[in-house]
Design an enzyme around this catalytic site. Structure first.
Site, mmCIF file in Angstrom:
data_model
loop_
_atom_site.group_PDB
_atom_site.id
_atom_site.type_symbol
_atom_site.label_atom_id
_atom_site.label_comp_id
_atom_site.label_asym_id
_atom_site.label_seq_id
_atom_site.Cartn_x
_atom_site.Cartn_y
_atom_site.Cartn_z
ATOM 1 N N GLU A 43 -0.625 25.511 -25.561
ATOM 2 C CA GLU A 43 -2.053 25.171 -25.695
ATOM 3 C C GLU A 43 -2.745 26.154 -26.648
ATOM 4 O O GLU A 43 -3.800 26.709 -26.343
ATOM 5 C CB GLU A 43 -2.753 25.217 -24.328
ATOM 6 C CG GLU A 43 -2.117 24.361 -23.254
ATOM 7 C CD GLU A 43 -2.810 24.492 -21.903
ATOM 8 O OE1 GLU A 43 -3.985 24.917 -21.862
ATOM 9 O OE2 GLU A 43 -2.176 24.171 -20.874
ATOM 10 N N GLU B 3 -0.664 27.066 -13.929
ATOM 11 C CA GLU B 3 -1.359 28.338 -13.713
ATOM 12 C C GLU B 3 -1.183 28.904 -12.295
ATOM 13 O O GLU B 3 -2.125 29.398 -11.682
ATOM 14 C CB GLU B 3 -2.849 28.168 -14.050
ATOM 15 C CG GLU B 3 -3.061 27.768 -15.514
ATOM 16 C CD GLU B 3 -4.497 27.400 -15.849
ATOM 17 O OE1 GLU B 3 -5.374 27.451 -14.951
ATOM 18 O OE2 GLU B 3 -4.769 27.051 -17.020
#
Length: 1034
Positions: free
Chosen positions: A906, A805
């Site tokens: 995910e 991220e």
């Protein structure tokens, strides 16, 4: 044994499976056969004649395909022939398809007998049971010419079909080159000069200086450059990429055993670095016995093995990060010094060894692959060598080096050879281009450069012309005073997107999408000036200037239907600046909806693509940027509606095309006669498309959890157990026990594990002792973490999310500097050469500027610019609330332009009324996109509840979400598929790519028998017919 999921096998399979094709029937002839009479053999033997002692006939396959056969051949080229009248001023492209009656590796030459003698036009490795394509070329031939097919094994029957001989005038050929250069190497650009009020300034002079060329074009240098200012001035004023002639070769750096001396190479590297010139690595080893250090040939095999391994480690480790590419074992199609001493796998060993010390692309490098039709290094044999390297275990970055030492070039053969090699989808470089000194040297050099530069698969060209006082290797570019020779003028001439593309879907429901009708359909939004501009070559576009607010400018209103999906696309440009973020927005009855983001530049047009859903009634389209001093230009704007039925139909068509192949299985008895009514039961082993679910430590002592998971999936990722805050709770106390147990359990069940994650850029998700560290302490701790986890699990996991991220967060950058991410990517790649991934959220989930596809691509470019050159992947988390299918598809389209592996890492959907419906919708969308290589569902089970989405209850009974995942899993496989052969013994179906076991039974056979086979992609072509398999009863 077929490749299993693991560190490198996964990537290796993707890199090679597309060339392992077996076509039941050949494709249609190129150019409709050109000047060949009866090219598809639909008219008997018309046009074909007997050559030598053989029998020729016209045969028909069981499904009606007709072809020519030469049998009982008494000589190598005896068989069938056709005669053509050739024109010396024309180029001829030759292509077709061949098969043999037995064997899997028969070399066939395609030959023309001309007035000047025999000319080889192409080589192909033919097999029985499938059709193989050949492609080649002919030039400099006139008068009558007979086409033959030759193989030395006279017991072989040669079959041929779809044969084409297409002539091109040189003018036509050059016209294609120029069009290809325009398309593959250039983009049109429009530069407008305006005054401070935005008014155009006619007669302004614009001087353009190019700083970096996207296409690498350079020249070899040697040590003479070190103390020769004239040489330096000539070279550094022209080129930004080079390769050293001899100075890095083994015989130059270790003239006597044990005395390694890189001083000359070091000085040259340092000089190039100071001038901003990139250096290509040539070479580590050379397979020619005549080009070894003088002490090497006398070594025993064991001594040679030790010495060669030392050489590889020494030179590769020394120049890591200072050179790009390495030619690993030079010319090992022609020679076999190391194989003859160390065994047939020597080349693969050295590739694997070199990759341990640098993750740059490692190259094969050979001659006479494009220079002439030469069997040993023909494109077919080059591709065979690539396949051998992959099969023997080298899974790292691989490139195709083509030396290009020409005498008499054959442009159609060069182009055809490059076409064949491009099928490997590996980087291609022309590494040592020169032309022997003849009357036509300058003409030929110009011709060859145009040919290779115009081919879209070629990524760089290096001219082999290092200057020496006594003369260059085969071709000089300058005289001794560094004044250009005619060859130098040719090279200088070479060194040197104005308009957007047409709108998608012809603009869809946009009025005046190409702005050819003034401002019709467009209106003023807010406080600005809008107008219709015309470029110097007549392209029309809309401009918003003197804007007083972010979304002030031009607008158009549409009536939207809530049950439809809308794909939005177009092209934008700005009047100044190179990094302006522009948002494409719709104002609907429910408020503003962002449809796309794009980073716009001045001087070129940038494409945007996005989507809109769940909107109805009137909607105004706007273009927004916070910098009001920017003028926004737009053109070729499209808004295309799709019904949900149309959308799902496209998904299903895409899955059929990119995930499956048509298969024809024929069952025959021991005499080769078809067996009708045979029963074929198929069991799928390894699936080509990985589809899995996250797990966590709860699985270790929960049999029910294990039974549910391992009965369904062959790929997984751990939820938390490999993260830094799980493995080093207190500084210095590293504990991998849970992760180790989970890896061991997965390995015992044949389940591949994806690595997640090494570091996390979110300041709130660090080990609790990390935030208090000083920058120096943090640097040391983070480096230790990278080495610890990556080195530990090397070979046991595939992929790594390196710094999670890092579009949203910047913990490490804020502490260690803006290049922190690149540092960790480079560091991780030192301990494992698996693909290293970025991993982000809100890139496909919603239109979010921070992690938009445009900014994701920008981050990829940053990593590359800052020096990470290793395998790289795009991880898209996929944490959805309200999915927008057209935006998902458009975002994936944009990201696919990077040509990197894309994984959905995910995937989950927040718990809402439509959770099940949305999950089904999203899975279909990502699985149907050809750029997506794998999907992982984020649903590790916990007794107190999963992260955002569970698939089962606490007794491991499926919830509705679990049923959706099971349906998707089953849809991607063929559980319980049974077929019956028809009257000709065939069972035809469409199968997902992967490994299969077929259990065949027939009343005439006492017991069933088994065959293993692999279904591979057919390249996505709509024209490729069925993959063909023949099973013979025992």
């Amino acid at each position: 044994m077929p490749p299993q999921f693991g560190t490198d096998n996964l990537r290796r399979y993707y890199l090679t499976n597309h060339v392992i094709q077996c076509l039941k029937n050949p494709l249609k002839p190129q150019y409709n056969g050109g000047i060949v009479v009866n090219s598809e053999l639909n008219d008997g033997l018309n046009g074909w004649s007997l050559a030598g002692g053989a029998k020729i006939g016209n045969k028909v396959s069981s499904d009606g395909n007709k072809f020519i056969v030469a049998s009982e051949r008494k000589g190598s080229y005896h068989g069938f022939s056709q005669t053509f009248q050739l024109d010396k001023e024309k180029f001829y492209v030759i292509s077709g398809w061949v098969q043999v009656n037995h064997g899997d590796d028969t070399s066939i030459a395609v030959i023309f007998k001309t007035q000047s003698g025999f000319q080889h036009a192409a080589w192909v490795n033919a097999k029985s049971g499938c059709w193989s394509m050949f492609k080649g070329g002919l030039a400099n031939a006139s008068g009558p010419a007979q086409l033959y097919f030759e193989t030395n094994n006279t017991s072989i029957d040669i079959w041929a079909d779809s044969i084409s001989v297409q002539p091109f005038s040189q003018k036509e050929w050059e016209s294609h080159q120029n069009r290809s250069i325009e398309k593959a190497r250039k983009s049109k650009v429009a530069i407008q000069v305006v005054d401070s009020q935005g008014k155009p300034l006619p007669n302004a002079t614009i001087s353009v200086e190019q700083r970096r060329a996207d296409f690498s074009f350079g020249v070899t240098i040697n040590k003479n450059i070190l103390n020769n200012n004239a040489y330096q001035n000539w070279f550094f004023s022209r080129f930004k990429v080079t390769v050293f002639e001899d100075e890095m070769k083994w015989y130059s750096t270790e003239a006597t055993q044990g005395n390694v001396n890189y001083s000359t190479a070091d000085a040259m590297v340092e000089l190039c670095k100071s001038k901003g010139v990139a250096v290509r690595g040539h070479n580590i080893l050379w397979d020619d016995p005549n080009h070894q250090p003088t002490w090497v040939p006398a070594l025993y095999p064991q001594q040679l093995s030790v010495a060669a391994d030392k050489r590889v480690e020494s030179v590769v480790a020394k120049y890591k990060g200072e050179i790009f590419h390495w030619d690993v074992i030079n010319e090992n199609l022609h020679f076999n010094f190391f194989e003859s001493k160390l065994g047939p796998n020597a080349s693969t060993h050295f590739f694997r060894l070199a990759s341990q010390f640098d993750n740059t692309t490692l190259f094969l490098n050979d001659f006479f692959t494009i220079e002439k039709t030469y069997e040993i290094s023909a494109p077919a044999n080059y591709l065979k060598k690539i396949k051998q390297l992959r099969k023997e275990g080298y899974g790292g970055p691989l490139g195709i080096g083509l030396q290009g030492h020409f005498s008499l070039p054959i442009p159609p053969y060069i182009r055809s050879a490059l076409d064949m090699l491009a099928s490997a989808k590996l980087p291609i470089w022309i590494t040592e281009l020169d032309v022997t000194n003849t009357t036509n040297q300058v003409i030929f050099l110009d011709q060859i450069i145009k040919e290779v530069v115009s081919h879209p698969a070629v990524e760089g060209v290096l001219i082999w012309s290092a200057w020496k006082r006594y003369g260059c290797y085969r071709m000089c570019l300058t005289d001794k005073n560094f004044n250009n020779l005619p060859t130098g003028d040719v090279v200088d001439k070479t060194r040197c997107l104005k308009n957007p593309l047409k709108p998608q879907y012809n603009g869809g429901i946009v009025v005046n999408s190409e702005l050819n009708d003034g401002l019709n359909g467009w209106s003023l939004a807010g406080d600005a000036k809008i107008k219709n501009n015309v470029s110097s070559d007549g392209n029309k576009f809309i401009v918003a200037s003197e804007r007083k607010g972010p979304n002030h400018g031009f607008s158009q209103t549409f009536q939207l239907d809530k049950d439809k999906f809308y794909v939005i696309s177009g092209w934008v440009q700005v009047n100044h600046g190179d990094d302006t973020s522009i948002t494409v927005i719709f104002k609907t009855q429910d408020g503003f909806q962002h449809a796309a983001w794009v980073i716009a530049k001045s001087g070129c047009w940038s494409m945007f693509k996005g989507g809109l859903a769940n909107a109805s009634g009137p909607a105004q389209l706007y273009f927004e940027t916070n910098n009001t001093s920017i003028d926004i230009w737009a053109d070729s704007i499209s808004v295309q509606p799709f019904s949900q039925e149309e959308w799902e139909r496209h998904q299903n068509q895409s899955i059929e095309k990119v995930r499956k192949s048509k298969v024809a299985i024929q069952v025959v008895d021991s005499q080769g006669k078809p067996l009708p009514n045979a029963t074929i039961a198929l069991e799928q082993g390894r699936a080509d498309f990985p589809f899995g679910v996250a797990i966590n430590a709860n699985i270790l002592d929960n049999t029910a959890y294990q039974n549910w998971f391992f009965s369904r999936f062959k790929v997984t990722v751990f939820e938390d157990e490999m993260k830094w805050y799980s493995t080093e709770v207190t500084q210095g106390n590293v504990n991998y026990s849970k992760a180790d147990a989970m890896v061991k359990l997965c390995k015992s069940k044949g389940v591949a594990v994806r690595g997640h994650n090494i570091l996390w850029d979110n300041p709130k998700l660090q080990p609790n002792w990390v935030p208090a560290l000083s920058p120096q302490q943090l640097s040391i701790a983070a480096d230790k973490r990278v080495e610890s986890v990556v080195a530990k699990y090397k070979g046991e996991i595939f992929h790594w999310d390196v710094i999670n991220e890092n579009l949203h967060f910047n913990f490490f950058e804020s502490k260690l500097g803006p290049n922190a991410s690149t540092h960790f990517f480079r560091l991780a790649s030192q301990f494992d050469n698996t693909t290293m991934f970025l991993n982000e959220f809100f890139t496909i989930e919603k239109t979010y500027e921070t992690s938009s596809p445009a900014n994701y691509l920008k981050k990829i470019k940053q990593l590359r610019t800052e020096g990470y050159g290793g395998p790289l992947g795009i991880g898209l988390q996929g944490h959805f609330s309200l999915p927008i299918p057209p935006y998902i598809r458009s975002a994936l389209d944009m990201l696919a332009s990077a040509k990197l592996p894309i994984w959905i890492t995910e995937l989950d959907v927040t718990n809402s009324t439509n959770q099940v419906k949305f999950l089904d919708q999203i899975i279909k969308e990502v699985v149907s996109h050809p750029a997506v290589e794998g999907v992982l569902i984020w649903s590790g089970w916990k007794r107190y509840g999963c992260y955002r989405m569970c698939l089962t209850d606490n007794n491991f009974k499926n919830l509705p979400t679990g049923d959706v995942v099971d349906k998707a899993r089953v849809t991607l496989s063929h559980e319980g598929l049974v077929g019956i052969t028809n009257a000709k013994g065939y069972f035809e179906t469409s199968l997902f790519h992967g490994d299969y076991k077929a259990i065949v039974a027939h009343p005439s056979v006492p017991k069933s028998f088994q065959y293993n086979f692999t279904v591979t992609p057919n390249g996505g072509s709509d024209h490729v017919k069925s993959l063909s398999y023949k099973f013979t009863t025992v």
